[in-house]
Structures are given as C-alpha cells and as structure tokens.
Write a protein that holds these residues in place. Structure first.
Motif, short mmCIF file in Angstrom:
data_model
loop_
_atom_site.label_atom_id
_atom_site.label_comp_id
_atom_site.label_asym_id
_atom_site.label_seq_id
_atom_site.Cartn_x
_atom_site.Cartn_y
_atom_site.Cartn_z
N SER A 102 0.83 -1.22 0.00
CA SER A 102 0.00 0.00 0.00
C SER A 102 0.86 1.26 0.00
CB SER A 102 -0.94 0.01 1.22
OG SER A 102 -1.82 -1.10 1.20
N ASP A 103 1.89 1.23 -0.82
CA ASP A 103 2.87 2.31 -0.86
C ASP A 103 3.36 2.45 -2.30
OD1 ASP A 103 5.02 4.02 -0.65
OD2 ASP A 103 6.08 2.86 0.88
N PRO A 104 3.02 3.55 -2.99
CA PRO A 104 3.48 3.72 -4.38
C PRO A 104 4.99 3.84 -4.49
CG PRO A 104 2.48 5.74 -3.57
CD PRO A 104 2.20 4.69 -2.54
N ASN A 105 5.66 4.11 -3.38
CA ASN A 105 7.12 4.21 -3.37
C ASN A 105 7.80 2.93 -2.93
OD1 ASN A 105 7.18 6.93 -4.23
ND2 ASN A 105 6.79 7.63 -2.14
N ALA A 106 7.07 1.82 -2.92
CA ALA A 106 7.60 0.56 -2.43
C ALA A 106 8.59 -0.07 -3.41
CB ALA A 106 6.46 -0.42 -2.15
N VAL A 107 9.64 -0.65 -2.83
CA VAL A 107 10.60 -1.47 -3.57
C VAL A 107 10.68 -2.81 -2.83
CG1 VAL A 107 13.00 -1.72 -4.31
CG2 VAL A 107 11.95 0.56 -4.21
N PRO B 189 4.19 -7.49 3.64
CA PRO B 189 5.62 -7.22 3.51
C PRO B 189 6.09 -6.27 4.61
CG PRO B 189 4.55 -7.11 1.37
CD PRO B 189 3.45 -7.22 2.39
N ARG B 190 7.26 -6.53 5.14
CA ARG B 190 7.78 -5.71 6.24
C ARG B 190 8.85 -4.74 5.76
NH1 ARG B 190 8.27 -9.73 11.52
NH2 ARG B 190 6.04 -9.80 11.98
N ALA B 191 8.95 -3.63 6.46
CA ALA B 191 9.94 -2.61 6.14
C ALA B 191 11.34 -3.23 6.15
CB ALA B 191 9.86 -1.47 7.14
N ASN B 192 12.16 -2.80 5.21
CA ASN B 192 13.49 -3.36 5.01
C ASN B 192 14.42 -2.21 4.65
OD1 ASN B 192 15.78 -4.75 4.16
ND2 ASN B 192 14.77 -5.83 2.49
N ALA C 2 14.97 -7.43 -7.11
CA ALA C 2 14.45 -6.10 -6.79
C ALA C 2 13.29 -5.78 -7.73
CB ALA C 2 15.54 -5.04 -6.91
N PHE C 3 12.19 -5.30 -7.17
CA PHE C 3 10.97 -5.04 -7.95
C PHE C 3 10.37 -3.71 -7.52
CE2 PHE C 3 6.38 -5.31 -8.67
CZ PHE C 3 6.32 -5.74 -9.98
N ALA C 4 10.09 -2.85 -8.48
CA ALA C 4 9.52 -1.54 -8.18
C ALA C 4 8.91 -0.94 -9.44
CB ALA C 4 10.59 -0.61 -7.62
N LYS C 5 8.18 0.14 -9.28
CA LYS C 5 7.67 0.88 -10.43
C LYS C 5 8.84 1.44 -11.22
CE LYS C 5 3.74 2.96 -10.38
NZ LYS C 5 2.59 3.89 -10.16
N ARG C 6 8.65 1.57 -12.53
CA ARG C 6 9.75 1.98 -13.40
C ARG C 6 10.33 3.33 -12.99
NH1 ARG C 6 8.96 5.67 -17.36
NH2 ARG C 6 10.59 4.71 -18.63
N ASN D 233 16.11 9.22 -1.54
CA ASN D 233 15.25 9.74 -2.59
C ASN D 233 13.77 9.53 -2.29
OD1 ASN D 233 16.56 10.83 -5.29
ND2 ASN D 233 17.94 9.25 -4.49
N GLY D 234 13.45 9.01 -1.10
CA GLY D 234 12.06 8.89 -0.68
C GLY D 234 11.40 7.57 -0.97
N PHE D 235 12.17 6.57 -1.39
CA PHE D 235 11.61 5.24 -1.67
C PHE D 235 11.80 4.33 -0.46
CE2 PHE D 235 12.68 7.00 -5.86
CZ PHE D 235 11.40 7.05 -6.38
N ASN D 236 10.89 3.36 -0.32
CA ASN D 236 10.86 2.49 0.85
C ASN D 236 11.01 1.03 0.43
OD1 ASN D 236 10.15 4.79 2.53
ND2 ASN D 236 8.11 4.64 1.61
N ILE D 237 12.01 0.35 0.99
CA ILE D 237 12.26 -1.04 0.66
C ILE D 237 11.46 -1.94 1.61
CG2 ILE D 237 14.03 -2.79 0.27
CD1 ILE D 237 16.08 -0.51 0.07
N TYR D 238 10.92 -3.03 1.06
CA TYR D 238 10.15 -4.00 1.84
C TYR D 238 10.64 -5.41 1.55
CZ TYR D 238 6.70 -0.25 2.49
OH TYR D 238 6.06 0.93 2.81
N THR D 239 10.56 -6.26 2.56
CA THR D 239 10.81 -7.69 2.40
C THR D 239 9.52 -8.37 1.94
OG1 THR D 239 12.44 -7.69 4.18
CG2 THR D 239 11.49 -9.82 3.58
N PRO D 240 9.54 -9.10 0.82
CA PRO D 240 8.32 -9.80 0.39
C PRO D 240 7.83 -10.77 1.46
CG PRO D 240 10.03 -9.89 -1.31
CD PRO D 240 10.68 -9.34 -0.08
N SER D 241 6.52 -10.83 1.64
CA SER D 241 5.96 -11.76 2.62
C SER D 241 5.75 -13.14 2.03
CB SER D 241 4.63 -11.22 3.17
OG SER D 241 3.74 -10.92 2.11
N GLU D 242 5.72 -13.23 0.69
CA GLU D 242 5.54 -14.51 0.00
C GLU D 242 6.65 -14.65 -1.04
OE1 GLU D 242 0.88 -15.11 -0.55
OE2 GLU D 242 1.59 -13.18 -1.32
#
Length: 313
Positions: A116-121, A170-173, A181-185, A213-222
C-alpha cells in the motif's frame, strides 16, 4: 477491461550457461507472459560461449557484447535499464541464474500491492537452488547486517524462518539485493543504477540512495523465486577471473561508495566521475538512513535492529 501491468525484467548475464534456462523458466512459470519484456545483456567469450546466447524470442530484447568489453555487474545493469527498457510499468531486476514459482508475476505484484505504498521497492535474498531444478524449500528470508568488512562497508546477510511464521504483509526493510528487486519503473529513473560501481558495495549504495530519494524497501511476505548461490561442477566464470585490472576498478568503486556513505573523503576525480547523477537524494538525509537502518557508517557501529533485521518506517 483494465490491462495488466507490464513488467520489464532486467537480466545481466556474464558468461552464464544458466541464462537460457532462467529466461525459459521465467516465461513458462508466468501466468501472463505476454505482459513481460525481458532485457538481457549477454557478455560472452565468442570463442567458447556462443551457445549461451538466447535464440530469438518475442518477449526478449538481447544485447550481446564481448566479455572483454564488460566493466562489471553494475555497469551491465545500468546498460540494460538505459538501453533496453522502454515504458513498462514495473522493473524486476534479477541475476541470470534464477528459477521461479508458478504464477510468480501475479505473486510479486500481489506482494507489491500489499505494501500500500506507491514508493515501495521489494527486495530480499531468495533461497537457493542447484541447476537444473534442485530447489531448496521456500522460506521467509529477510536482510540484516552481520558486521563491517575490513574496508569499512557493512556485510549484508540474511535471516530465515518457515513460511508458516511469515508475516502477512511485507515488512519494512532497510537493505537491497541486486539479484531480486521489484519496483515501479519511475524508481529506476529517479535512482539510476551507478555504472561506476563494481561488485562489493553495490547493494548498500543502492539502499541508501533509494531511501534518501524517498523510496521504501520492503521484504516480500511470499517468496516467488530461487537464486543459484551454489557453484555447479562446471564453474561459472566470474568477471574478476577474466579481467586482470579488476582490482583497480574495485578500489575506485569503494572510494566512491565510502564517499557517498560519509566514511572517507576523496578528491580523486576517477572515483567521482559523474557523481552528481548517482549521489544521495534530497528527500531524506544520510543521517535519517543511519537512524532508520541502525547502520552508522563513520562510527562503524550497528544498532540491535540492524543486527536483527527488524526495521520500521
């Protein structure tokens, strides 16, 4: 009917016999292979590696260059993202020795949407496999930091527990894995891959630049893939085994990284080439990252949450 998000997959391949199997497995296991564009940079020795080149495929864009012209993994990742990517919605960066679960494309998008974060990686170290399909049992894996290396850079490692114990979301990382690594282009437009790095330090540099740069990394839950950490009987050639000058490139890259992280100042122009394109962002500070991650670069100190890999936004 709303079209499915398009995914650009970046595959940097250095003299790797697994490249063709990786791409075939990715296409075969995707629920919607038509939404994929796979960009492959095949760096080969034309005297003995031509069978590593992918045959023409409708979903694949491939560049083939002589291995002796390669400048390393980060240079290759930059080349793919700037030369082969177009306007796809998402970027998925992997290594050329990977395997995938069935429906990985839907699974990874589901993970990203759960943030639920458009800045998620999304980024972590996947579990391993031995070619061709000896797959380790899937577990929930997350990043942490073990210690500092002799050069003063954090040593990133991984914790693991059963999928039954995995969190639903997914938890904050605070950390980044170059091979998953997966994110919006737009993320890779605003934080372009630094081609002047070599190998060691790639991941902490990218983690800090993403965060500032304001992006947030997450650990995949699955989980959705495997990575080949194990060496096969026929050992895969490494860039540094072919390039006698790799040490000089590595020294400059580490100077660059330590300058970025505030560990050590340098005025060496060779270490700071085009630095303004690949420096820290202005949304958050380096100090903000240190407090968030628990990694204090100049002091060479780790807080408990860096050791445990338990981060919070």
């Amino acid at each position: 009917m709303q079209s499915k998000p398009r995914i650009f997959v970046s595959v940097a391949a250095y003299r790797d016999s697994e490249t063709i199997s990786t791409v075939n497995d990715m296409l075969m296991k995707a629920n919607s292979p038509e939404r994929l564009t796979i960009g492959v940079l095949s760096q080969i020795d034309f005297d003995c590696d031509e069978h590593f080149i992918l045959p023409p495929m409708s979903r694949v864009k491939q560049m083939v260059i002589p291995a002796q012209d390669s400048l390393g993994a980060c240079w290759a990742r930059n080349k793919i993202l700037t030369r082969l990517r177009s306007d796809e919605d998402f970027v998925f960066q992997i290594d050329s020795h990977s395997r995938f679960i069935k429906g990985w494309d839907d699974k990874i998008l589901h993970n990203w949407n759960l943030c639920s974060d458009p800045n998620a990686v999304l980024s972590h170290y996947p579990v391993g496999f031995r070619p061709p399909y000896d797959l380790d049992p899937q577990t929930y894996t997350w990043h942490n930091v073990k210690n500092f290396s002799e050069e003063g850079l954090p040593v990133i490692t991984s914790g693991s527990k059963s999928l039954e114990e995995a969190p639903y979301l997914p938890r904050a990382n605070a950390l980044f894995a170059g091979g998953c690594a997966f994110a919006k282009r737009e993320v890779f437009v605003k934080v372009p891959y630094d081609p002047y790095l070599y190998f060691i330090g790639e991941e902490i540099s990218m983690a800090v630049r993403l965060y500032t740069n304001g992006f947030n990394i997450y650990t995949p839950s699955e989980p959705f893939m495997w990575h080949q950490y194990y060496q096969p009987e026929t050992k895969r050639k490494r860039h540094w085994e072919d390039h006698k000058d790799w040490g000089n490139v590595d020294v400059l890259a580490k100077k660059r990284i330590k300058y970025l992280l505030g560990i050590e100042h340098t005025r060496d122009p060779s270490a700071l080439k085009d630095y303004g394109q690949y420096c820290l962002g202005r949304v958050r500070s380096l100090k903000d990252y240190e407090n968030y991650s628990g990694i204090h670069f100049r002091e060479q100190r780790l807080d408990p949450h860096a050791l445990n890999g338990v981060f919070s936004q």
